[in-house]
Design a protein around this motif. Structure first.
Motif, short mmCIF file in Angstrom:
data_model
loop_
_atom_site.label_atom_id
_atom_site.label_comp_id
_atom_site.label_asym_id
_atom_site.label_seq_id
_atom_site.Cartn_x
_atom_site.Cartn_y
_atom_site.Cartn_z
N LYS A 27 0.83 -1.19 0.00
CA LYS A 27 0.00 0.00 0.00
C LYS A 27 0.88 1.25 0.00
CE LYS A 27 -4.00 -2.19 0.54
NZ LYS A 27 -5.07 -2.19 -0.48
N PRO A 28 0.66 2.16 -0.96
CA PRO A 28 1.47 3.38 -0.99
C PRO A 28 1.05 4.41 0.05
CG PRO A 28 -0.15 3.43 -2.76
CD PRO A 28 -0.27 2.09 -2.11
N MET A 29 -0.14 4.21 0.65
CA MET A 29 -0.67 5.17 1.62
C MET A 29 -0.30 4.76 3.05
SD MET A 29 -2.63 7.35 -0.23
CE MET A 29 -4.04 7.95 0.73
N ARG A 30 -0.12 5.77 3.91
CA ARG A 30 0.10 5.51 5.33
C ARG A 30 -1.24 5.20 6.00
NH1 ARG A 30 2.81 10.81 7.70
NH2 ARG A 30 0.61 11.35 7.50
N LEU A 31 -1.23 4.26 6.94
CA LEU A 31 -2.41 3.99 7.73
C LEU A 31 -2.30 4.78 9.03
CD1 LEU A 31 -5.04 2.20 7.82
CD2 LEU A 31 -3.73 0.71 9.37
N LEU A 32 -3.19 5.76 9.20
CA LEU A 32 -3.24 6.55 10.43
C LEU A 32 -4.08 5.78 11.45
CD1 LEU A 32 -2.95 9.18 12.11
CD2 LEU A 32 -5.00 10.02 10.93
N VAL A 33 -3.50 5.54 12.63
CA VAL A 33 -4.20 4.83 13.70
C VAL A 33 -4.33 5.75 14.90
CG1 VAL A 33 -4.11 2.86 15.28
CG2 VAL A 33 -3.31 2.60 12.92
N GLN A 34 -5.55 5.87 15.43
CA GLN A 34 -5.78 6.67 16.62
C GLN A 34 -6.74 5.90 17.53
OE1 GLN A 34 -5.62 11.07 16.28
NE2 GLN A 34 -6.56 10.72 14.29
N ALA A 35 -6.34 5.71 18.78
CA ALA A 35 -7.16 4.95 19.71
C ALA A 35 -7.33 5.70 21.01
CB ALA A 35 -6.53 3.58 19.98
N VAL A 36 -8.54 5.66 21.53
CA VAL A 36 -8.86 6.16 22.87
C VAL A 36 -9.45 4.97 23.62
CG1 VAL A 36 -10.11 7.84 24.23
CG2 VAL A 36 -9.41 8.41 21.89
N GLY A 37 -8.68 4.43 24.55
CA GLY A 37 -9.13 3.21 25.21
C GLY A 37 -9.30 2.11 24.17
N GLU A 38 -10.42 1.40 24.23
CA GLU A 38 -10.67 0.31 23.29
C GLU A 38 -11.28 0.79 21.98
OE1 GLU A 38 -12.21 -3.53 24.70
OE2 GLU A 38 -12.22 -2.67 26.72
N ARG A 39 -11.53 2.08 21.85
CA ARG A 39 -12.12 2.61 20.62
C ARG A 39 -10.99 2.98 19.66
NH1 ARG A 39 -16.10 6.37 22.49
NH2 ARG A 39 -14.60 8.04 22.39
#
Length: 351
Positions: A298-310
């Protein structure tokens, strides 16, 4: 068209505070995209070494808020680095040929806003800028669940009855200081909380604030900028009405929280990683996770953001010339951050 700011006019500053993952960056993105012709500057203060929030905002740079007007201060909590970071940054903005019409400051989720307000009294900048308002974001779903002070009245009664008792947690003190300093409270993720959740969250906040405050629902950061900007609060002159747990202290510590940065290999499928992040919240009480992940092919970055289990994740932009570095910032209370255990959980994800 002449610059609306004469040499004597003060440039308004909006301080946006709120607990980890409350939606501060999402609100700033919305304000940047709906500036109404204002020339904006944005200061972002992150807790940790990977500038996720600043990077997200740079993707939204436009003629009203060019890339050079987005400044990331990552050398520690802004309220603790006033002389080293904040004052020189403001002075540099004021020295530009085209001064901003309005400055947005997105504080760290762990920052206490009142020490920052005191910085506006520094002679070097007092005549140049004013605090238009302090906006506190609160996660409506979390507040409704009573995660900071489930029974505020009972805790206060116990504390008043016995000065030797301390029934506050670090998280609740941060939360209470932020809303006590605010001119406006925005209950984010209103769609997830529902009407009953919003009502419960309002009740919690009403019980905490030292004065009556407007409390408005917010979903995905969307709100009319006229409600948020132009409050004319001059908050730096109104500190006595904004009590803090840390009044009288010369400074404050962030030893209650720890941050670790975990570098990861490329992965084929994000699903196991998302599950691992959920386990960190569930089993190790991790509060916040954010970063970028490289997905094989995949040429795109995967942005990951978590607050607790969400956990939320999306492809945000191509890696381009940037190194394909996968890294996650993990934040938790001091006693809950076991770097070895966190690293084992995240590195246990199949590549």
């Amino acid at each position: 068209m002449t610059n609306p700011h004469s040499d004597l006019a003060k440039i308004p500053v909006t301080v946006i505070t709120g607990f980890l993952g409350a939606g501060k960056t999402t609100l700033v993105r919305h304000l940047m995209g709906n500036a109404g012709g204002r020339k904006l500057a944005v200061l972002v203060n992150e807790f940790g070494t990977v500038g996720v929030d600043g990077d997200i905002l740079r993707q939204c740079a436009d003629e009203n808020c060019p890339d050079e007007n987005i400044v990331e201060l990552a050398n520690g909590c802004l309220c603790c680095t006033v002389a080293d970071d904040f004052i020189p940054t403001i002075e540099a903005l004021m020295a530009r040929p085209q001064k901003p019409d309005h400055i947005l400051i997105e504080t760290s989720g762990l920052a206490l806003p009142k020490p920052l307000l005191k910085a506006f009294d520094w002679p070097a900048i007092r005549s140049k800028i004013t605090v238009d308002g302090v906006i506190a974001l609160a996660d409506a779903e979390a507040v409704a669940a009573g995660r900071f002070a489930p029974d505020v009245a009972a805790v206060d009664a116990q504390r008043l009855a016995d000065d030797s008792l301390d029934h506050e947690t670090p998280l609740s003190e941060v939360f209470e200081d932020q809303i006590s300093c605010a001119d406006l409270v925005l209950l984010s993720k209103a769609d997830l909380a529902g009407e009953a959740g919003l009502a419960a969250a309002r009740a919690v906040i009403d019980a905490e604030v030292p004065r009556k405050l407007p409390i408005l629902p917010l979903t995905e950061g969307v709100i009319d900028p006229k409600i948020v900007l132009g409050l004319n609060a001059a908050a730096e002159d109104d500190l006595a009405a904004r009590p803090s747990h840390h009044d009288g202290a010369d400074d404050h510590e962030h030893d209650d929280f720890d941050t670790v940065v975990i570098d990861l290999p490329e992965i084929d499928d994000p699903a196991p990683l998302i599950a691992a992040i959920e386990r960190l919240a569930r089993e190790q009480n991790i509060l916040r996770v954010k970063g970028h992940i490289a997905i094989t092919g995949k040429p795109m970055r995967l942005l990951v953001q978590a607050v607790g289990e969400r956990v939320r994740h999306q492809f945000d932009r191509p890696w381009g010339a940037d190194p394909r570095r996968s890294a996650l910032v993990v934040i938790g209370e001091h006693d809950d951050v076991n770097e070895e255990a966190i690293r084992a959980e995240l590195l246990g994800v199949p590549a």
